[in-house]
Write an enzyme that holds these catalytic residues in place. Structure first.
Site, PDB file in Angstrom:
ATOM      1  N   GLU A  86       1.020  -1.725   0.014  1.00 57.55           N
ATOM      2  CA  GLU A  86       0.130   0.085  -0.268  1.00 57.55           C
ATOM      3  C   GLU A  86       0.872   1.096   0.243  1.00 57.55           C
ATOM      4  O   GLU A  86       1.534   1.411   1.153  1.00 57.55           O
ATOM      5  CB  GLU A  86      -1.236   0.379   1.218  1.00 57.55           C
ATOM      6  CG  GLU A  86      -2.011   1.322   1.043  1.00 57.55           C
ATOM      7  CD  GLU A  86      -2.864   1.204   2.192  1.00 57.55           C
ATOM      8  OE1 GLU A  86      -3.139  -0.264   2.677  1.00 57.55           O
ATOM      9  OE2 GLU A  86      -3.488   1.893   2.670  1.00 57.55           O
ATOM     10  N   LYS A 282      -7.133  -0.846  11.487  1.00 61.00           N
ATOM     11  CA  LYS A 282      -6.949  -1.406   9.705  1.00 61.00           C
ATOM     12  C   LYS A 282      -5.651  -0.009   9.551  1.00 61.00           C
ATOM     13  O   LYS A 282      -4.825  -0.666   8.733  1.00 61.00           O
ATOM     14  CB  LYS A 282      -8.396  -1.217   8.483  1.00 61.00           C
ATOM     15  CG  LYS A 282      -7.903  -1.581   7.384  1.00 61.00           C
ATOM     16  CD  LYS A 282      -7.165  -0.644   6.545  1.00 61.00           C
ATOM     17  CE  LYS A 282      -6.183  -1.030   5.176  1.00 61.00           C
ATOM     18  NZ  LYS A 282      -5.642  -0.838   4.184  1.00 61.00           N
ATOM     19  N   ASP A 298       3.378 -14.260  12.158  1.00 60.36           N
ATOM     20  CA  ASP A 298       2.490 -14.879  11.248  1.00 60.36           C
ATOM     21  C   ASP A 298       1.499 -13.627  11.355  1.00 60.36           C
ATOM     22  O   ASP A 298       0.590 -13.439  12.746  1.00 60.36           O
ATOM     23  CB  ASP A 298       1.651 -15.778  12.041  1.00 60.36           C
ATOM     24  CG  ASP A 298       0.664 -16.631  11.552  1.00 60.36           C
ATOM     25  OD1 ASP A 298      -0.472 -16.062  10.733  1.00 60.36           O
ATOM     26  OD2 ASP A 298       0.618 -17.781  11.766  1.00 60.36           O
ATOM     27  N   HIS A 395      -1.854  10.061  -0.786  1.00 55.17           N
ATOM     28  CA  HIS A 395      -2.810   9.528  -1.096  1.00 55.17           C
ATOM     29  C   HIS A 395      -2.111   9.823  -2.468  1.00 55.17           C
ATOM     30  O   HIS A 395      -1.501   9.122  -3.254  1.00 55.17           O
ATOM     31  CB  HIS A 395      -3.376   8.944  -0.609  1.00 55.17           C
ATOM     32  CG  HIS A 395      -3.724   7.693   0.351  1.00 55.17           C
ATOM     33  ND1 HIS A 395      -4.819   6.964   0.362  1.00 55.17           N
ATOM     34  CD2 HIS A 395      -2.504   7.435   1.090  1.00 55.17           C
ATOM     35  CE1 HIS A 395      -4.188   6.263   1.565  1.00 55.17           C
ATOM     36  NE2 HIS A 395      -2.980   6.359   1.606  1.00 55.17           N
TER      37      HIS A 395
HETATM   38  C1  MEV Z   1      -6.121   3.308   5.201  1.00 52.18           C
HETATM   39  O1  MEV Z   1      -5.141   1.870   4.230  1.00 52.18           O
HETATM   40  C2  MEV Z   1      -6.402   3.368   6.522  1.00 52.18           C
HETATM   41  C3  MEV Z   1      -6.561   4.700   6.557  1.00 52.18           C
HETATM   42  O2  MEV Z   1      -7.863   4.190   6.343  1.00 52.18           O
HETATM   43  C4  MEV Z   1      -6.376   4.500   8.836  1.00 52.18           C
HETATM   44  C5  MEV Z   1      -7.667   5.190   9.077  1.00 52.18           C
HETATM   45  O3  MEV Z   1      -8.755   5.492   8.871  1.00 52.18           O
HETATM   46  O4  MEV Z   1      -7.423   5.899  10.000  1.00 52.18           O
HETATM   47  C6  MEV Z   1      -6.425   6.342   6.391  1.00 52.18           C
END
Ligand code: MEV
Length: 448
Positions: A86, A282, A298, A395
């Site tokens: 990513e 995430k 793992d 991004h």
């Molecule tokens: C993107 O991979 C992760 C984010 O969405 C995490 C978040 O929103 O805190 C930027």
């Protein structure tokens, strides 16, 4: 129903034969695909190592291996290896690490390193009888597993405790041998599972032969023996803190007080709303998984445990917390991380080996602190972007670069594209149109 794409004995074929079969059956025989997949094969010696990890391999799937330098943890600076596909993840972790390195760095503490394994079994005798002989059974379990545990005992780990859990109110006749382990610097999955399977055999024999039981009690059904990937007692905490004033920097585009409040609100939202908490966590795992993979650990186990921990109150919540008190901004992450620095892939994978070398050959607890710190930095970077400029700004730069690479843009075209899109919305079509226009313009100049 069997169609002509089914095959018997695929695993017995050589790597080249497997690839050939896949190409013939799923790529319409295109040699170009075969060539491309073959181009990622490694020299024989290294390829043999990789082929031993997993079955039926026909090629290697490569991912970028990056580093986040300036990660100051407990007074020591690390250069943290990260494997991720990513864009922006490594850059964000590195930027946050740099930011906090000038604000006291990250403090990380290992709360505990215990792991859990369970023998799930069914037995229809009287619970009191089992409870009364359990101290005897426990001794027998430990003695009969000693051939497996000797080495781990010598290293200072092994079986810490065995509990008998009566769960027959939830499932008829259901019990567990709920076992606590310390696996020192190894992740310990094989060790734990081997011990548990031995426990299963010992338990069966014990019940079949012990005089406390009569003939009607002697049947025990060992349903399964397996470690639990939920490791709430293999826990690490990473935190950063500074005065609100110290938070300020010119890139924030707002004052430090406003930033601190917006940041803390974002964390509270992830504590009350599971939709947001999932994305929030995430983001933490963007950093955690990247280091876990780079060090040959793992990541599925780590994710599974982390998400269960996030839901331990019955509601799925943020793994990180933020407080503002007496002008001090504090941000922390508490997460279970059952990882190892010896055994398994950590030794076998050549790059994982180098990752551990880059980190100074850490013990498992030290690696826990490094991984948690990276997760915290990743989370800080994401929330900081979200509550200030928005996530797309950073991004999109990477996205633009990816599109330009895809279009094989020259250095000049890249420069022009970055200038053009500095104040415009980026999409694949808009970038392609710009590059086509630049190329047509160039072509016209040359032909005129
Ligand atoms: C993107 O991979 C992760 C984010 O969405 C995490 C978040 O929103 O805190 C930027």
């Amino acid at each position: 129903m069997k169609d002509d794409k089914q095959i018997n004995g695929f695993s017995k074929r050589s790597k080249a034969e497997k690839l050939q079969w896949v190409i013939e059956n799923f790529f319409n025989g295109h040699e170009s695909a075969a060539g491309e997949l073959r181009s990622f094969w490694l020299d024989d010696e290294t390829q043999n190592i990789f082929d031993a990890f997993s079955e039926n391999s026909i090629s290697n799937f490569i991912l970028p291996y990056g580093v986040a330098p300036n990660m100051l943890i407990n007074g020591k600076t690390y250069c943290v290896p990260m494997v991720t596909e990513e864009s922006s993840v490594v850059a964000a972790a590195a930027a946050a690490a740099k930011y906090w390195s000038t604000r006291g760095g990250i403090k990380a503490t290992v709360v505990n390193t215990k792991k859990i394994g369970q023998v799930h079994f069914k037995w229809s005798g009287q619970t009191e009888k089992l409870i009364s002989v359990f101290p005897e059974l426990k001794k027998e379990l430990i003695i009969t597993a000693s051939a497996i545990t000797t080495n781990m005992d010598k290293r200072g780990g092994g079986i810490l405790d065995i509990e008998l859990k009566d769960l027959s109110d939830k499932e008829p006749d259901y019990y567990q041998l709920f076992t606590h382990f310390d696996t020192c610097d190894s992740m310990g999955a094989n060790f734990i599972n081997s011990v548990l399977e031995q426990f299963g055999r010992t338990l069966r024999l014990f019940i079949q032969t012990h005089p406390a039981f009569d003939e009607t009690d002697r049947e025990v059904d060992i349903i399964m023996c397996i470690l639990s990937n939920y490791t709430p007692e293999c826990l690490v905490k990473a935190e950063v803190s500074c005065t609100i004033d110290e938070l300020g920097d010119e890139c924030l585009e707002m004052d430090a007080v406003g930033f601190a409040e917006r940041f803390a609100t974002a964390i509270r939202i992830a504590e009350i709303d599971s939709y947001r908490a999932t994305t929030h966590n995430k983001g933490i795992f963007n950093g955690i998984d990247a280091v876990v993979i780079a060090t040959g650990n793992d990541f599925r186990a780590i994710e599974a445990s982390g998400h269960t921990y996030a839901a331990r109150s019955g509601i799925y919540k943020s793994l990180s917390k933020c407080t503002i008190k007496d002008n001090i901004f504090s941000f922390n992450l508490e997460i279970p991380l059952a990882i190892g620095t010896i055994g398994g892939l950590t030794k076998l994978h050549p790059i994982a080996r180098h990752s551990l070398e880059m980190l100074g050959h850490p013990s498992a607890p030290e690696l826990m602190t490094i991984i948690a710190a990276t997760g915290l930095m990743q989370n800080f970077a994401a929330i900081r972007s979200l509550v200030t400029t928005g996530i797309q700004k950073g991004h999109m730069k990477m996205h633009l670069m990816n599109i330009l690479n895809h279009l094989s843009a020259t250095e000049q075209e890249i420069e022009q594209a970055f200038e053009y899109f500095s104040d415009k919305v980026i999409s694949f079509t808009s970038v392609r149109e710009l590059i086509t226009e630049i190329r047509e313009r160039e072509h016209k100049i040359i032909t005129d």
